[in-house]
Design a protein around this motif. Structure first.
Motif, PDB file in Angstrom:
ATOM      1  N   THR A   1       0.815  -1.213   0.000  1.00 45.50           N
ATOM      2  CA  THR A   1       0.000   0.000   0.000  1.00 45.50           C
ATOM      3  C   THR A   1       0.854   1.271   0.000  1.00 45.50           C
ATOM      4  O   THR A   1       0.312   2.372   0.023  1.00 45.50           O
ATOM      5  N   GLU A   2       2.172   1.111  -0.032  1.00 43.40           N
ATOM      6  CA  GLU A   2       3.069   2.262   0.011  1.00 43.40           C
ATOM      7  C   GLU A   2       3.377   2.842  -1.367  1.00 43.40           C
ATOM      8  O   GLU A   2       3.394   4.050  -1.543  1.00 43.40           O
ATOM      9  N   ARG A   3       3.653   1.966  -2.329  1.00 39.67           N
ATOM     10  CA  ARG A   3       4.094   2.446  -3.636  1.00 39.67           C
ATOM     11  C   ARG A   3       3.442   1.622  -4.743  1.00 39.67           C
ATOM     12  O   ARG A   3       3.468   0.397  -4.700  1.00 39.67           O
ATOM     13  N   ALA A   4       2.919   2.316  -5.721  1.00 38.48           N
ATOM     14  CA  ALA A   4       2.331   1.628  -6.874  1.00 38.48           C
ATOM     15  C   ALA A   4       2.738   2.354  -8.148  1.00 38.48           C
ATOM     16  O   ALA A   4       2.868   3.581  -8.163  1.00 38.48           O
ATOM     17  N   LEU A   5       2.950   1.589  -9.167  1.00 38.83           N
ATOM     18  CA  LEU A   5       3.247   2.144 -10.479  1.00 38.83           C
ATOM     19  C   LEU A   5       2.145   1.660 -11.416  1.00 38.83           C
ATOM     20  O   LEU A   5       1.895   0.461 -11.510  1.00 38.83           O
ATOM     21  N   VAL A   6       1.492   2.587 -12.083  1.00 38.52           N
ATOM     22  CA  VAL A   6       0.443   2.256 -13.041  1.00 38.52           C
ATOM     23  C   VAL A   6       0.943   2.678 -14.414  1.00 38.52           C
ATOM     24  O   VAL A   6       1.286   3.840 -14.627  1.00 38.52           O
ATOM     25  N   LEU A   7       0.995   1.731 -15.326  1.00 38.91           N
ATOM     26  CA  LEU A   7       1.437   2.004 -16.690  1.00 38.91           C
ATOM     27  C   LEU A   7       0.234   1.861 -17.616  1.00 38.91           C
ATOM     28  O   LEU A   7      -0.441   0.833 -17.599  1.00 38.91           O
ATOM     29  N   ILE A   8      -0.023   2.879 -18.408  1.00 36.60           N
ATOM     30  CA  ILE A   8      -1.155   2.857 -19.331  1.00 36.60           C
ATOM     31  C   ILE A   8      -0.626   3.171 -20.726  1.00 36.60           C
ATOM     32  O   ILE A   8      -0.040   4.234 -20.952  1.00 36.60           O
TER      33      ILE A   8
END
Length: 152
Positions: free
Chosen positions: A106-113
């Motif tokens: 829940t600390e770091r997320a990377l979303v690639l679109i």
């Protein structure tokens, strides 16, 4: 006849590699420059355009390879959205790829679109993957960076 049998996308890197080989291409990691190239079998030449139909089919097979790599090597899960229940309401489905820890980190997320047009999950630009390197045209380096730096 112009119609071709529609084959289901390969489910593994091995199957995707075989599908590329049927079209006389393969993916090769160059140990000297640490780049991954899309090359012709027998000549090691880069992609050569013959016609649009061939380009599209070959691009689809390369995309299958990239997506299989994301699942097998980068340990991502392919999830279809919306769910099958919502699909019955007439909605189209689209694949998303998620890291193994997407629900716990829940600390770091990377979303690639990816962009619009004829691009799919896993790459930024099909032509760059085919004409230059997978490092420049695919999302693989971004996903590897995220994994090494604690992103989900």
């Amino acid at each position: 006849s112009d119609s071709e049998e529609i084959k289901e996308s390969p489910n593994s890197i091995q199957e995707a590699t075989e599908a590329l080989a049927e079209m006389k291409y393969y993916v090769k990691k160059d140990e000297e420059d640490d780049q991954t190239y899309f090359l012709q079998i027998g000549t090691d030449k880069k992609f050569e355009f013959t016609n649009q139909k061939h380009y599209d089919k070959l691009g689809d097979r390369l995309c299958d390879w990239i997506q299989a790599y994301m699942v097998e090597e980068l340990k991502m899960s392919k999830v279809m959205i919306p769910s099958k229940e919502e699909l019955s309401k007439g909605r189209a489905q689209a694949p998303i790829y998620m890291s193994e820890d997407w629900g716990q980190n829940t600390e770091r997320a990377l979303v690639l679109i990816q962009g619009t047009g004829d691009v799919r999950s896993g790459y930024w630009a099909r032509s760059v993957c085919m004409n230059d390197t997978l490092e420049l045209g695919s999302m693989i380096p971004d996903i590897e960076f995220a994994r090494k730096n604690g992103f989900s």
